[in-house]
Scaffold this active site. Structure first.
Site, PDB file in Angstrom:
ATOM      1  N   LYS A 266      55.282  41.455  43.608  1.00  0.00           N
ATOM      2  CA  LYS A 266      53.961  41.095  44.055  1.00  0.00           C
ATOM      3  C   LYS A 266      53.580  39.518  43.709  1.00  0.00           C
ATOM      4  O   LYS A 266      53.716  39.243  42.529  1.00  0.00           O
ATOM      5  CB  LYS A 266      52.773  42.073  43.304  1.00  0.00           C
ATOM      6  N   ASP A 271      44.195  35.636  42.777  1.00  0.00           N
ATOM      7  CA  ASP A 271      43.339  36.822  42.894  1.00  0.00           C
ATOM      8  C   ASP A 271      42.002  36.899  42.446  1.00  0.00           C
ATOM      9  O   ASP A 271      41.547  37.048  41.457  1.00  0.00           O
ATOM     10  CB  ASP A 271      43.937  38.175  42.341  1.00  0.00           C
ATOM     11  N   LYS A 278      35.699  39.393  41.742  1.00  0.00           N
ATOM     12  CA  LYS A 278      35.963  39.444  40.320  1.00  0.00           C
ATOM     13  C   LYS A 278      34.759  38.877  39.741  1.00  0.00           C
ATOM     14  O   LYS A 278      34.179  37.781  39.958  1.00  0.00           O
ATOM     15  CB  LYS A 278      37.011  39.057  39.749  1.00  0.00           C
ATOM     16  N   ASP A 289      48.773  36.459  39.087  1.00  0.00           N
ATOM     17  CA  ASP A 289      48.991  37.782  39.688  1.00  0.00           C
ATOM     18  C   ASP A 289      50.231  37.606  40.332  1.00  0.00           C
ATOM     19  O   ASP A 289      50.335  38.430  41.235  1.00  0.00           O
ATOM     20  CB  ASP A 289      47.694  37.831  40.511  1.00  0.00           C
ATOM     21  N   ASP A 348      39.628  44.125  45.925  1.00  0.00           N
ATOM     22  CA  ASP A 348      40.127  43.717  44.858  1.00  0.00           C
ATOM     23  C   ASP A 348      41.816  44.536  44.564  1.00  0.00           C
ATOM     24  O   ASP A 348      42.401  44.207  43.571  1.00  0.00           O
ATOM     25  CB  ASP A 348      39.625  43.659  43.666  1.00  0.00           C
ATOM     26  N   GLU A 350      44.146  44.705  46.157  1.00  0.00           N
ATOM     27  CA  GLU A 350      45.202  43.946  47.174  1.00  0.00           C
ATOM     28  C   GLU A 350      46.793  43.925  47.046  1.00  0.00           C
ATOM     29  O   GLU A 350      47.306  43.904  47.974  1.00  0.00           O
ATOM     30  CB  GLU A 350      44.717  42.545  47.301  1.00  0.00           C
ATOM     31  N   ARG A 352      48.665  46.248  46.156  1.00  0.00           N
ATOM     32  CA  ARG A 352      49.334  47.484  46.652  1.00  0.00           C
ATOM     33  C   ARG A 352      49.355  47.424  48.064  1.00  0.00           C
ATOM     34  O   ARG A 352      50.290  47.927  48.921  1.00  0.00           O
ATOM     35  CB  ARG A 352      48.400  48.674  46.133  1.00  0.00           C
TER      36      ARG A 352
END
Ligand code: BES
Ligand code: MN
Ligand code: ZN
Length: 502
Positions: A266, A271, A278, A289, A348, A350, A352
């Site tokens: 990833k 993020d 968030k 991230d 959020d 994201e 996956r």
């Protein structure tokens, strides 16, 4: 940086500082330390007797050698209780000791091999562990500071004292350096803020880092993603002004058509949560991230050096996750590149989404084994903290190799369930699946989502949301800052897959 083994006694080692590793609660000094102590006029015994040094994990006493030894300083370093001694704790303690010595201005470090380690592990494993640990001490979180009160030196030279260079120990030292250097590079990337590490910068850093390694590099641009119908990755990228990229690295160490390990990481460079924004508190930490994507690249660089006889492909989808007028909305439905439709409940979740298209790409490229690595869920961070990564699998044999790789790497993994009892959690009313479910079992929910894209192939998902960064001062056993989680594990996994021929 260079490293070597030295059979000679520690009393003759030329170094700026000598590290002496001691267990907690031992009545007498071990034989290998007694000679050093004698030269120092009994100084070690005295600080032990006065309880200035107890051997507790990470306990440190720094002694000036006053010309009594060829090295200038001695660092007594605690390894903790004998029954808790393991390769993870040795690495973390020695890393902290090396870091301390570097910050004191020492460049040439020697480590006295503790007999306690040789009683437990093969000489080559001890040599690799100690070299790796000292070299890991070279990482410094302050690369963007222009001023410092501390001496700015790097560890340049490592001597492992008390081991013969036979039985693979010399190669192990070289491997330790390779693995630590790759880990430290990853830590630096994870440390960099999102304005200094966009997807485009990521691509250029990888290009530089892999130059001359023999790895093949390919970069998919957004028009390629559109052509390949990567609707899940593009849905995340939509809200950002920075173009998304997909980095692909290939290592051909095995037979053409032989087993191909895919490492999918990833690479979210920031993020914000997107439209499902968030909270502000700690959001700055979301620059990290991309830790899974960076880990995959670091592992590939080490694999290219260590040359296991297996094919490996790395796939790193990288983008920001930002809110804007163009951003994906909660409720939007998109189609991933394997044809599955996804209802995006929460923008959020994201990681996956981008992994769905990354994994699908690896499947289409002929991956026979898939391992994905991601800072995926707050849920795993709450469960395991920075101490361990969470693992999820559809294949116990591959999971077994991951466990063995973790032991060799001195990293901790803890398996989490994907039992059929959880089935149905990601069923959507409108599409094939949805990207979030209930409040509980968040890490398992994410794993169930990823499993939809592995085409039934042997797969392990590593959730490193907790282990990629250590931010608590209460937790003593893991050094603070970016950890480089999973880099060494993945490199060892490629090696195990090569020799096991599964
Ligand atoms: N990048 C985060 C996960 C994360 C959280 C990493 C804390 C490191 C520390 C991920 O994209 C995320 O936001 N996950 C959500 C999923 C939720 C919306 C279902 C989470 O875990 O809260
Ligand atoms: Mn997120
Ligand atoms: Zn994320």
């Amino acid at each position: 940086m260079q490293a070597r083994l030295l059979k000679a006694t520690p009393e003759s080692v030329q170094a700026d500082a000598l590290m002496v590793l001691l267990l907690q609660g031992e009545a007498t000094l071990p034989a290998e330390v007694a000679g050093v102590d004698q030269k120092l006029g009994g100084a070690i015994q005295e600080v032990v007797r006065d309880r200035q040094f107890t051997g507790k994990l990470m306990d440190q006493v720094y002694l000036r050698n006053l010309g009594k030894l060829p090295s200038t300083w001695t660092l007594l370093l605690g390894l903790g209780k004998a029954e808790a001694l393991d390769p993870v704790r040795v690495r973390n303690a020695v890393q902290a000791g090396a870091r301390f010595l570097r910050k004191k201005g020492n460049r040439r470090l020697a480590v006295l091999v503790p007999a306690a380690a040789l009683q437990r592990w093969a000489p080559a494993d001890v040599a690799r562990t100690l070299t790796e640990a000292v070299a890991l001490g070279n990482f410094e979180q302050r690369s963007l500071r222009t001023r410092s009160d501390e001496p700015q030196v790097d560890i340049e030279d490592i001597t492992i004292v008390g081991l013969d260079s036979d039985r693979g120990a010399a190669e192990a030292v070289a491997a330790g350096l390779t693995l630590a250097n790759a880990t430290n590079q990853v830590r630096e990337w994870v440390n960099l803020p999102a304005n200094a590490f966009t997807p485009s910068v990521f691509v250029e850093k990888v290009r530089e880092f892999t130059k001359g390694s023999g790895l093949e590099m390919q970069v998919l641009e957004m028009e390629d993603m559109r052509r390949l119908r990567m609707g899940a990755l593009l849905a995340v990228a939509k809200g950002s002004d920075e173009p998304a990229k997909m980095i692909v690295l290939r290592y051909r160490g095995g037979k053409p058509g032989g087993p191909t390990l895919a490492l999918v990481g990833k690479g979210i460079t920031f993020d914000s949560g997107g439209i499902s924004l968030k909270p502000a508190d700690h959001m700055e930490y979301m620059k990290s991230d991309m830790g899974g994507g960076a880990a995959v690249v670091g592992a590939m660089r080490a694999i290219a050096d260590l040359k296991p006889a297996v094919n490996v492909i790395a796939v790193v989808p990288t983008t920001e996750n930002m809110p804007s007028g163009k951003a994906t909305r909660p409720g939007d439905v998109v189609t991933a590149s394997n044809g599955k439709t996804i209802e995006i409940i929460n923008t959020d979740a994201e990681g996956r989404l981008i992994l769905a298209d990354g994994i699908t790409y690896a499947v289409k490229e002929g991956a026979t084994h898939i391992v994905d690595v991601a800072t995926l869920t707050g849920s795993i961070a709450r469960s395991l903290g920075p101490v361990a990564m969470g693992a999820f699998t559809n294949n116990n044999q591959l999971m077994g190799l991951v466990r063995r790789a973790a032991d060799l790497a001195g990293e901790r993994v803890w398996e989490m369930p994907t039992w059929a009892d959880y089935d149905g959690l990601i069923d959507s009313d409108i599409a094939d699946i949805k990207n979030t479910a209930v409040l509980w079992a968040g890490a398992t929910t994410a794993a169930l989502f990823l499993r939809e894209f592995v085409d039934g192939r042997p797969w392990v998902h590593l959730d490193i949301a907790g282990s990629a960064w250590q931010d608590s001062s209460e937790l003593k056993a893991v050094p603070k800052g970016p950890t480089g989680s999973a880099v060494r594990l993945l490199a060892h996994l490629a090696h195990l897959l090569a020799i096991e021929k599964t």
